[in-house]
Design a protein around this motif. Structure first.
Motif, PDB file in Angstrom:
ATOM      1  N   LEU A 183      38.042  32.702 131.883  1.00 41.97           N
ATOM      2  CA  LEU A 183      38.707  31.679 132.697  1.00 41.97           C
ATOM      3  C   LEU A 183      39.809  32.256 133.578  1.00 41.97           C
ATOM      4  CD1 LEU A 183      38.926  28.509 130.439  1.00 41.97           C
ATOM      5  CD2 LEU A 183      37.167  29.239 132.025  1.00 41.97           C
ATOM      6  N   MET A 184      40.402  33.377 133.175  1.00 43.93           N
ATOM      7  CA  MET A 184      41.420  33.980 134.045  1.00 43.93           C
ATOM      8  C   MET A 184      40.822  34.369 135.398  1.00 43.93           C
ATOM      9  SD  MET A 184      44.514  34.063 132.955  1.00 43.93           S
ATOM     10  CE  MET A 184      45.560  34.025 131.493  1.00 43.93           C
ATOM     11  N   GLY A 185      39.546  34.686 135.416  1.00 44.36           N
ATOM     12  CA  GLY A 185      38.893  35.032 136.665  1.00 44.36           C
ATOM     13  C   GLY A 185      38.421  33.841 137.461  1.00 44.36           C
ATOM     14  N   LEU A 186      38.528  32.627 136.880  1.00 45.83           N
ATOM     15  CA  LEU A 186      38.094  31.414 137.572  1.00 45.83           C
ATOM     16  C   LEU A 186      39.256  30.594 138.103  1.00 45.83           C
ATOM     17  CD1 LEU A 186      35.239  30.212 135.155  1.00 45.83           C
ATOM     18  CD2 LEU A 186      35.025  31.593 137.216  1.00 45.83           C
ATOM     19  N   LEU A 187      40.475  31.133 137.996  1.00 45.91           N
ATOM     20  CA  LEU A 187      41.628  30.402 138.496  1.00 45.91           C
ATOM     21  C   LEU A 187      41.644  30.417 140.023  1.00 45.91           C
ATOM     22  CD1 LEU A 187      44.422  31.618 136.031  1.00 45.91           C
ATOM     23  CD2 LEU A 187      43.049  29.527 135.910  1.00 45.91           C
ATOM     24  N   SER A 188      42.253  29.384 140.576  1.00 40.95           N
ATOM     25  CA  SER A 188      42.338  29.252 142.028  1.00 40.95           C
ATOM     26  C   SER A 188      43.188  30.379 142.617  1.00 40.95           C
ATOM     27  CB  SER A 188      42.949  27.898 142.389  1.00 40.95           C
ATOM     28  OG  SER A 188      43.270  27.834 143.754  1.00 40.95           O
ATOM     29  N   PRO A 189      42.728  31.043 143.667  1.00 44.41           N
ATOM     30  CA  PRO A 189      43.555  32.091 144.295  1.00 44.41           C
ATOM     31  C   PRO A 189      44.913  31.570 144.748  1.00 44.41           C
ATOM     32  CG  PRO A 189      41.301  32.193 145.090  1.00 44.41           C
ATOM     33  CD  PRO A 189      41.404  30.942 144.281  1.00 44.41           C
ATOM     34  N   ALA A 190      44.953  30.338 145.241  1.00 43.78           N
ATOM     35  CA  ALA A 190      46.226  29.770 145.676  1.00 43.78           C
ATOM     36  C   ALA A 190      47.165  29.586 144.487  1.00 43.78           C
ATOM     37  CB  ALA A 190      45.984  28.436 146.375  1.00 43.78           C
ATOM     38  N   PHE A 191      46.617  29.159 143.348  1.00 40.69           N
ATOM     39  CA  PHE A 191      47.440  28.994 142.150  1.00 40.69           C
ATOM     40  C   PHE A 191      47.967  30.338 141.660  1.00 40.69           C
ATOM     41  CE2 PHE A 191      47.631  28.995 137.483  1.00 40.69           C
ATOM     42  CZ  PHE A 191      48.600  28.036 137.272  1.00 40.69           C
ATOM     43  N   VAL A 192      47.098  31.355 141.673  1.00 39.70           N
ATOM     44  CA  VAL A 192      47.505  32.684 141.213  1.00 39.70           C
ATOM     45  C   VAL A 192      48.576  33.267 142.128  1.00 39.70           C
ATOM     46  CG1 VAL A 192      46.705  35.041 140.793  1.00 39.70           C
ATOM     47  CG2 VAL A 192      45.276  33.101 140.118  1.00 39.70           C
ATOM     48  N   ALA A 193      48.464  33.008 143.411  1.00 40.14           N
ATOM     49  CA  ALA A 193      49.408  33.587 144.370  1.00 40.14           C
ATOM     50  C   ALA A 193      50.752  32.886 144.380  1.00 40.14           C
ATOM     51  CB  ALA A 193      48.798  33.555 145.767  1.00 40.14           C
ATOM     52  N   SER A 194      50.812  31.638 143.930  1.00 35.18           N
ATOM     53  CA  SER A 194      52.074  30.904 143.942  1.00 35.18           C
ATOM     54  C   SER A 194      53.012  31.432 142.863  1.00 35.18           C
ATOM     55  CB  SER A 194      51.810  29.414 143.718  1.00 35.18           C
ATOM     56  OG  SER A 194      51.293  29.195 142.421  1.00 35.18           O
ATOM     57  N   ALA A 195      54.321  31.253 143.091  1.00 32.66           N
ATOM     58  CA  ALA A 195      55.319  31.722 142.129  1.00 32.66           C
ATOM     59  C   ALA A 195      55.194  30.973 140.803  1.00 32.66           C
ATOM     60  CB  ALA A 195      56.722  31.537 142.711  1.00 32.66           C
ATOM     61  N   LEU A 207      30.707  24.866 140.738  1.00 32.36           N
ATOM     62  CA  LEU A 207      31.727  23.881 140.417  1.00 32.36           C
ATOM     63  C   LEU A 207      32.847  24.476 139.561  1.00 32.36           C
ATOM     64  CD1 LEU A 207      31.984  20.851 141.150  1.00 32.36           C
ATOM     65  CD2 LEU A 207      31.139  20.335 138.846  1.00 32.36           C
ATOM     66  N   GLU A 208      32.484  25.376 138.620  1.00 32.44           N
ATOM     67  CA  GLU A 208      33.462  25.937 137.677  1.00 32.44           C
ATOM     68  C   GLU A 208      34.230  27.094 138.322  1.00 32.44           C
ATOM     69  OE1 GLU A 208      31.140  26.884 134.237  1.00 32.44           O
ATOM     70  OE2 GLU A 208      31.450  24.921 133.314  1.00 32.44           O
ATOM     71  N   LYS A 209      35.150  26.786 139.184  1.00 34.71           N
ATOM     72  CA  LYS A 209      36.025  27.784 139.813  1.00 34.71           C
ATOM     73  C   LYS A 209      37.232  27.058 140.408  1.00 34.71           C
ATOM     74  CE  LYS A 209      33.577  27.769 144.266  1.00 34.71           C
ATOM     75  NZ  LYS A 209      32.858  28.593 145.258  1.00 34.71           N
ATOM     76  N   ASP A 210      38.205  27.862 140.835  1.00 36.08           N
ATOM     77  CA  ASP A 210      39.423  27.337 141.457  1.00 36.08           C
ATOM     78  C   ASP A 210      40.174  26.380 140.533  1.00 36.08           C
ATOM     79  OD1 ASP A 210      38.748  28.795 143.719  1.00 36.08           O
ATOM     80  OD2 ASP A 210      37.692  27.113 144.651  1.00 36.08           O
ATOM     81  N   PHE A 211      40.315  26.799 139.267  1.00 35.52           N
ATOM     82  CA  PHE A 211      41.010  25.960 138.281  1.00 35.52           C
ATOM     83  C   PHE A 211      42.520  26.169 138.354  1.00 35.52           C
ATOM     84  CE2 PHE A 211      36.845  26.180 136.038  1.00 35.52           C
ATOM     85  CZ  PHE A 211      36.643  24.821 135.871  1.00 35.52           C
ATOM     86  N   GLU A 212      43.219  25.209 137.744  1.00 40.87           N
ATOM     87  CA  GLU A 212      44.651  25.342 137.481  1.00 40.87           C
ATOM     88  C   GLU A 212      44.831  25.517 135.974  1.00 40.87           C
ATOM     89  OE1 GLU A 212      48.742  22.656 137.465  1.00 40.87           O
ATOM     90  OE2 GLU A 212      46.896  21.851 138.351  1.00 40.87           O
ATOM     91  N   LEU A 213      45.579  26.529 135.570  1.00 39.29           N
ATOM     92  CA  LEU A 213      45.815  26.811 134.156  1.00 39.29           C
ATOM     93  C   LEU A 213      46.847  25.828 133.607  1.00 39.29           C
ATOM     94  CD1 LEU A 213      45.418  28.650 131.671  1.00 39.29           C
ATOM     95  CD2 LEU A 213      47.241  30.107 132.589  1.00 39.29           C
ATOM     96  N   ILE A 214      46.492  25.146 132.523  1.00 45.77           N
ATOM     97  CA  ILE A 214      47.441  24.190 131.944  1.00 45.77           C
ATOM     98  C   ILE A 214      47.862  24.577 130.529  1.00 45.77           C
ATOM     99  CG2 ILE A 214      46.531  22.312 133.346  1.00 45.77           C
ATOM    100  CD1 ILE A 214      45.198  21.210 130.844  1.00 45.77           C
ATOM    101  N   GLY A 215      47.220  25.558 129.910  1.00 50.42           N
ATOM    102  CA  GLY A 215      47.677  25.962 128.579  1.00 50.42           C
ATOM    103  C   GLY A 215      46.644  26.736 127.797  1.00 50.42           C
TER     104      GLY A 215
END
Length: 858
Positions: free
Chosen positions: A263-275, A339-347
């Protein structure tokens, strides 16, 4: 050869020349005669005897009360009795972890909510599923606790991201019982219910949650959500997800949980790049490492919001893919991955799965028995290492060879020896980034060296490169144990196949359907009857209910089965050579290679088919040693593991013994009944029936001594077979050889004279004494460790009265105390262990485990 020698004999002795009508086909007749004479060398009953013996050995495993599980009401099962002897020669054990070594009773212990680590307090729950603790959530390492919205979002996601079915409501409480494919999902669903998000109803298209404050015992607010699509867990994708829509606000979410490396590889690039995203990822990763160092099973939890247009388009595409006739699975998989990509990590979640009772003791026994153990698990590397440390697969001072991290391939290629790049095992393990930087030289040999390899891409790279594969094989062969983490079911089977190709006898043990491929790939498959169903147990060769029962299955039943099968095989060929080779010697010395038979048809047929059959089959009740000796001294397992009891030397030694005894018997009988020897009644030399029946009677008595000498313990059935068959032989022969129309009529009664009795006894003793002296010399002057321990244990049990000696049994018979003899036979049949002995053995095991635990803590 017989044809040529016979022709020479006829030319020398013209008065025994054969009929002219046979001269033209003599070259065919003589080979056929000798072929018929020697067919008994390969006993026709051999396959039947071995199969029946293994059937009885399988019953002794299934009837073993020490492997009976009172909780499940089941014991061990044997589904493939043809490989029982393989249980005594296992060299590698490849084991699944979850459900096999652990109880598979999951409890959610810790969570990371939006990067805030939270410890769930209280091991017990109220009747309605709520936590008994006044403070259900406690921050473990966070300076600021998670907000209410973050907490609600996290538990709401866990409540809907599953495939759990609601079975029924518990009467008198607000809780429900759930049916889940995996215990993980059931544990997460119950934890969500305990914290205000209770799943109360589920259908294919909708699910209903009862929302209430955590710890509130009253009724909550019901919220119904539409289930657009459920993607079940896939071992290849390492995740599962659910697409839901809230009809009240029209929002749709794709919620997902799975392995962190996926799942770390399926996180949204925008989410990963944000502070904020980078900070949350860092905190959650730290929490994951902390969870893993405590041996907890970890999962990441993610979600993303989807526009209504995207959901509508997906539904249309999904319906179209279902109607495809070709590559339907590929189309559906592509839609899911899209469909399973660009996720936001919540926990993240951390689930505790405790080890089964006796796993550490069993693991220690396996290592003492020179068995290499492979633990194959889908958990994180750090979790796998801590579980391996807890179960005794590795010790705190062991050297770890780590095949994971950033530069594992370079180190694996350049290693001059298996331990060139290693680190020392510690209670708190470093993470993958630093594991390759803390390396020291390992101990020499296999002692204290454990190989830890990461599955997934690491193993795939090893399989793809021949040089890496050979290096991996070489290194694993020199380590005492191997831990493979993050492996898929396919990779479990691949690892098993790799070990098997090295010529090692392998045993695989697992409990779930994802372990079936591994079980079928190994030489021996053992299934655990666990909470994940009976797929593994039904597909395996053997099944047990607990991992600790692997110890008696191998060290007691495996050892016994190997030694019993070794005797049955070698004894079958020995007695066949004994009865058949005398035919060749008879033709060489007596008949001038005429092809005549020394025996009559009854003797040849009844020898393997009747007179020696029961004692061969009932040898399955023989015991190599008392049960306590074999189970408390696992190093004795190395004897059958190395082929002790059935080697080319012992096999051909038995064949040669049969040949030598048959030649000696023929020489003795003709030396005794030669021309100078006459009968007392008629003054004539002995007839052929009297001669062969005397030898046959000697062979029958010889078998009593042989089987008794090879037996380590004689039970009731063994005694009946050993003593009863010679008596049956005399009764049958007395009736059969008194029939006037047969050729040997009257021969048996003539062989019953006093002189013939002495001749029979002399032949039997002459053949038996050399075997007795050789066996006594070995037992007295060159005893094995098994001989010494068996003798000491038998003496101890005799002193306590748990087994009965021959003299004591005779007194019981004389006094008419039949009931005590049956009790003694029952004790012998159960392995010379009584209830008191089992209690003493259990106490000794507990004391040993306490000592081992204190040593490890120290």
């Amino acid at each position: 050869v017989g044809f040529s020698l016979s022709h020479g004999f006829e030319h020398k002795h013209w008065y025994v020349k054969g009929p002219k009508r046979e001269s033209t086909i003599a070259a065919i007749i003589y080979p056929l005669r000798f072929f018929l004479l020697t067919t008994v060398m390969i006993p026709i009953s051999f396959k039947f005897v071995v199969d029946i013996s293994k059937y009885f050995m399988a019953l002794t495993i299934e009837w073993d009360l020490n492997m009976w599980d009172e909780e499940r009401g089941e014991g061990a099962k044997v589904r493939n009795s043809s490989i029982l002897e393989d249980l005594g020669q296992i060299e590698h054990v490849l084991s699944d972890k979850t459900g096999t070594m652990t109880t598979n009773e999951m409890v959610l212990r810790e969570v990371s909510i939006f990067g805030h680590r939270v410890l769930l307090l209280g091991d017990e729950r109220n009747a309605d599923g709520t936590d008994k603790s006044d403070a259900p959530l406690s921050p473990a390492n966070a300076t600021e606790p998670a907000t209410e919205d973050q907490i609600h979002t996290f538990w709401h996601t866990l409540a809907v991201c599953n495939s759990v079915e609601v079975e029924e409501k518990v009467v008198g409480s607000g809780s429900f019982t759930y049916a889940a494919v995996s215990p993980d999902e059931e544990a997460l669903c119950k934890a969500a219910a305990a914290h205000g998000r209770q799943l109360i109803q589920r259908s294919k298209t909708h699910l209903t949650l009862s929302i209430k404050p955590a710890g509130f015992a009253g009724a909550g607010t019901n919220v119904t959500l539409r289930v657009e699509q459920t993607f079940p867990f896939s071992s290849e994708l390492k995740c599962m997800s659910v697409l839901i829509t809230d009809d009240h606000n029209g929002k749709s979410y794709l919620v997902c949980k799975g392995a962190d490396d996926k799942l770390m590889g399926l996180l949204s690039p925008a989410f990963v790049a944000s502070a904020e995203g980078a900070s949350r990822i860092r905190k959650v990763q730290e929490d994951l490492d902390g969870f893993a160092q405590h041996g907890l099973r970890t999962l990441l939890v993610c979600r993303k919001e989807l526009p209504a247009a995207v959901v509508a388009k997906f539904n249309d595409d999904h319906k179209a893919a279902l109607l495809e006739m070709e590559d339907r699975h590929g189309r559906l998989l592509a839609l899911r991955q899209e469909l399973e990509k660009d996720f936001e990590l919540i926990g993240a979640t951390a689930i505790e799965d405790c080890l089964q009772e006796g796993v550490a003791h069993t693991m220690s026994d396996l290592l003492d028995a020179n068995i290499k153990v492979w633990m194959l698990t889908g958990d994180k590397v750090e979790t796998a290492e801590q579980i391996a440390l807890s179960c005794g697969l590795m010790a705190p001072n062991d050297t770890i060879l780590a095949v994971y991290g950033a530069e594992w391939e370079k180190h694996l290629r350049e290693a001059a020896n298996p331990g060139a790049y290693t680190r020392r095992m510690t209670k708190t393990l470093p993470g993958p980034a630093s594991s390759m930087q803390e390396m020291v030289s390992p101990r020499e040999g296999t002692n204290g060296t454990v190989l830890v390899v990461q599955g997934g891409s690491v193993l795939e790279r090893i399989w793809a490169d021949k040089e890496l594969q050979q290096r991996f094989i070489s290194i694993s062969g020199r380590c005492k144990s191997v831990v493979c983490a993050r492996v898929t079911p396919i990779q479990k089977a691949q690892v098993t196949a790799m070990v098997r190709k090295q010529g090692k006898l392998t045993l695989a043990i697992g409990d779930g359907g994802n372990d079936v491929a591994m079980l079928q790939e190994a030489h021996v498959g053992v299934g655990i009857l666990g909470r994940e169903g009976k797929q593994a147990a039904m597909a395996a060769d053997f099944s047990v209910t607990k991992f600790r029962y692997l110890s008696p299955l191998l060290f007691y039943h495996g050892h016994q089965s190997y030694m019993r099968t070794a005797f049955v095989v070698q004894y079958s060929f020995y007695k066949s050579m004994l009865i058949s080779f005398i035919q060749i010697a008879f033709n060489i010395w007596v008949t001038g290679m005429s092809g005549g038979s020394f025996w009559d048809s009854l003797s040849l047929t009844a020898w393997n088919g009747l007179y020696t059959l029961p004692q061969t089959i009932f040898f399955v009740f023989d015991r190599v040693a008392p049960r306590t000796v074999l189970e408390q001294n696992p190093f004795l397992y190395r004897l059958p593991q190395r082929g002790y009891g059935l080697t080319p030397f012992t096999f051909f030694g038995n064949v040669f013994k049969g040949i030598l005894q048959s030649i000696t018997a023929l020489w003795l009988i003709y030396s005794i009944t030669a021309a100078p020897f006459t009968t007392s009644e008629l003054g004539q030399t002995e007839s052929s029936p009297t001669t062969f029946l005397s030898v046959f009677s000697a062979f029958m008595w010889l078998q009593i001594g042989t089987v008794l000498l090879e037996s380590r313990a004689v039970g009731l059935f063994n005694a009946i077979a050993i003593i009863g068959m010679p008596l049956a032989y005399y009764l049958i022969s007395d009736e059969f050889y008194n029939i006037p129309v047969i050729t040997a009529s009257g021969g048996f009664r003539h062989s019953m004279t006093i002189i013939q009795h002495f001749a029979t006894l002399f032949i039997a003793v002459s053949l038996y004494v050399p075997h007795l002296l050789a066996s006594a010399t070995q037992k007295i002057f060159y005893p094995t460790a098994l001989d010494v321990l068996r003798r000491d244990e038998v003496d101890r049990l005799s002193a306590k009265g748990y087994i009965v000696s021959t003299a004591q049994s005779t007194k019981l018979v004389m006094r008419g105390m039949v009931s005590k003899i049956l009790l003694a036979a029952e004790i012998v049949a159960r392995g010379c262990v009584t209830v008191e002995e089992r209690g003493e053995e259990s106490q000794r095991r507990k004391d040993a485990e306490d000592r081992n635990g204190k040593a490890k803590m120290k």
